[in-house]
Each structure stands twice: as structure tokens, then as C-alpha cells.
Design a protein around this motif. Sequence first.
Motif, short mmCIF file in Angstrom:
data_model
loop_
_atom_site.label_atom_id
_atom_site.label_comp_id
_atom_site.label_asym_id
_atom_site.label_seq_id
_atom_site.Cartn_x
_atom_site.Cartn_y
_atom_site.Cartn_z
N VAL A 14 -5.12 -4.19 6.70
CA VAL A 14 -4.16 -3.42 7.50
C VAL A 14 -4.01 -2.04 6.87
O VAL A 14 -3.57 -1.92 5.72
CB VAL A 14 -2.78 -4.13 7.56
N LEU A 15 -4.37 -1.03 7.63
CA LEU A 15 -4.31 0.34 7.12
C LEU A 15 -3.02 1.03 7.51
O LEU A 15 -2.48 0.79 8.60
CB LEU A 15 -5.47 1.16 7.67
N ASP A 16 -2.55 1.89 6.62
CA ASP A 16 -1.51 2.84 7.00
C ASP A 16 -2.26 3.93 7.76
O ASP A 16 -3.10 4.63 7.17
CB ASP A 16 -0.83 3.41 5.75
N PRO A 17 -2.03 4.07 9.07
CA PRO A 17 -2.85 4.98 9.88
C PRO A 17 -2.78 6.45 9.45
O PRO A 17 -3.75 7.18 9.62
CB PRO A 17 -2.29 4.83 11.30
N GLU A 18 -1.68 6.86 8.88
CA GLU A 18 -1.55 8.25 8.47
C GLU A 18 -2.30 8.53 7.16
O GLU A 18 -2.83 9.62 6.97
CB GLU A 18 -0.08 8.63 8.31
N VAL A 19 -2.34 7.55 6.28
CA VAL A 19 -2.97 7.73 4.97
C VAL A 19 -4.41 7.25 4.98
O VAL A 19 -5.26 7.78 4.26
CB VAL A 19 -2.16 7.00 3.88
N GLY A 20 -4.71 6.23 5.80
CA GLY A 20 -6.06 5.69 5.89
C GLY A 20 -6.41 4.75 4.75
O GLY A 20 -7.58 4.51 4.48
N VAL A 21 -5.38 4.20 4.09
CA VAL A 21 -5.57 3.27 2.97
C VAL A 21 -4.81 2.01 3.31
O VAL A 21 -3.77 2.06 3.98
CB VAL A 21 -5.05 3.89 1.65
N ASN A 22 -5.29 0.86 2.84
CA ASN A 22 -4.61 -0.39 3.19
C ASN A 22 -3.22 -0.48 2.53
O ASN A 22 -2.98 0.09 1.47
CB ASN A 22 -5.49 -1.60 2.91
N ILE A 23 -2.36 -1.22 3.19
CA ILE A 23 -0.96 -1.29 2.78
C ILE A 23 -0.75 -2.03 1.46
O ILE A 23 0.25 -1.78 0.77
CB ILE A 23 -0.07 -1.90 3.89
N VAL A 24 -1.67 -2.92 1.09
CA VAL A 24 -1.55 -3.61 -0.20
C VAL A 24 -1.85 -2.64 -1.33
O VAL A 24 -1.08 -2.53 -2.29
CB VAL A 24 -2.47 -4.85 -0.25
N ASP A 25 -2.96 -1.91 -1.23
CA ASP A 25 -3.31 -0.95 -2.27
C ASP A 25 -2.27 0.17 -2.39
O ASP A 25 -2.05 0.70 -3.48
CB ASP A 25 -4.69 -0.36 -2.02
N LEU A 26 -1.64 0.50 -1.27
CA LEU A 26 -0.59 1.52 -1.31
C LEU A 26 0.69 1.02 -1.98
O LEU A 26 1.55 1.81 -2.33
CB LEU A 26 -0.25 2.00 0.11
N GLY A 27 0.80 -0.30 -2.12
CA GLY A 27 2.01 -0.85 -2.73
C GLY A 27 3.16 -1.00 -1.76
O GLY A 27 4.32 -1.04 -2.16
N LEU A 28 2.83 -1.10 -0.45
CA LEU A 28 3.88 -1.21 0.56
C LEU A 28 4.38 -2.65 0.73
O LEU A 28 5.48 -2.86 1.25
CB LEU A 28 3.37 -0.69 1.91
N VAL A 29 3.59 -3.62 0.33
CA VAL A 29 3.98 -5.03 0.47
C VAL A 29 4.63 -5.47 -0.84
O VAL A 29 4.01 -5.41 -1.90
CB VAL A 29 2.78 -5.93 0.80
N TYR A 30 5.89 -5.90 -0.73
CA TYR A 30 6.64 -6.29 -1.92
C TYR A 30 6.56 -7.78 -2.20
O TYR A 30 6.43 -8.20 -3.33
CB TYR A 30 8.10 -5.88 -1.79
N GLU A 31 6.67 -8.60 -1.16
CA GLU A 31 6.72 -10.03 -1.38
C GLU A 31 6.24 -10.78 -0.14
O GLU A 31 6.47 -10.35 0.99
CB GLU A 31 8.16 -10.45 -1.69
N ILE A 32 5.59 -11.91 -0.39
CA ILE A 32 5.17 -12.82 0.69
C ILE A 32 5.58 -14.23 0.28
O ILE A 32 5.25 -14.67 -0.83
CB ILE A 32 3.65 -12.77 0.92
N GLU A 33 6.29 -14.90 1.16
CA GLU A 33 6.66 -16.29 0.93
C GLU A 33 6.29 -17.09 2.17
O GLU A 33 6.53 -16.66 3.29
CB GLU A 33 8.16 -16.43 0.67
N ARG A 100 -10.87 11.18 0.32
CA ARG A 100 -10.57 11.76 1.64
C ARG A 100 -10.22 13.24 1.51
O ARG A 100 -10.61 14.03 2.37
CB ARG A 100 -9.42 11.00 2.30
N GLN A 101 -9.49 13.59 0.48
CA GLN A 101 -9.11 14.99 0.29
C GLN A 101 -10.32 15.85 0.00
O GLN A 101 -10.39 17.00 0.44
CB GLN A 101 -8.06 15.11 -0.84
N ARG A 102 -11.28 15.31 -0.75
CA ARG A 102 -12.50 16.07 -1.04
C ARG A 102 -13.32 16.32 0.22
O ARG A 102 -14.04 17.31 0.31
CB ARG A 102 -13.35 15.34 -2.08
N MET A 103 -13.23 15.41 1.18
CA MET A 103 -13.99 15.55 2.42
C MET A 103 -13.40 16.61 3.35
O MET A 103 -14.09 17.07 4.25
CB MET A 103 -14.06 14.20 3.15
#
Length: 104
Positions: A14-33, A100-103
Amino acid sequence: MNTTDAIWSALEEVLDPEVGVNIVDLGLVYEIEVDEKGHADIEMTLTIPECPLADEIVSNVKEAAAAISGVKDVNVSLVWEPKWSPARMNDRAREEIRARQRML
């Protein structure tokens, strides 16, 4: 792989559409139960509270988690504490953003 780990893996798609990086690597997911009945609770945040794509991201999270075998329903809670910061990103996210910034 247990159900919780399978959801973590699914959310890496699952990507953050504005950043183009997945939400896990971005640290957006805190907990899953996940309980024994297959109910998944996901606690996450967004990079900013007023994110215009919040509904899309939450919908994509629900869809990815619901696709995991054994998951019957998914609840996603958006939380604002602790506040997200770039320090929550892992090294892979930082490298993807730099590339992405280099591109540009």
C-alpha cells in the motif's frame, strides 16, 4: 506466517500516493491486532492530519488486510498521537525518496 505478519507484509504493497513509498516503510502503521475470530484492528496515522488522500489510503489498507486468509473484517483507526515524523521512516523509505528526488 501468522495472520498479523501476513497483514504487515500486505501493507507493504500500500503506497502513500503523494510520497510514492509504502506505508509500512514510512512508519505510518503503528499497530496490528487480529483476534481469534479474524477481526483485524489496524492503528495508523498519516503524514499530515489534513491529508487529502486519507480515504483512499484507508480504503487500500482495508482491502489489503481483508485479502489475507483468515481475516473476516478490518477496522482502521487513524490516530494522531504519537505524531508522525520523518524519523519514523526506515532506511528503505529514505532511499526511495532520495532516488525519486534525484530523478526530478
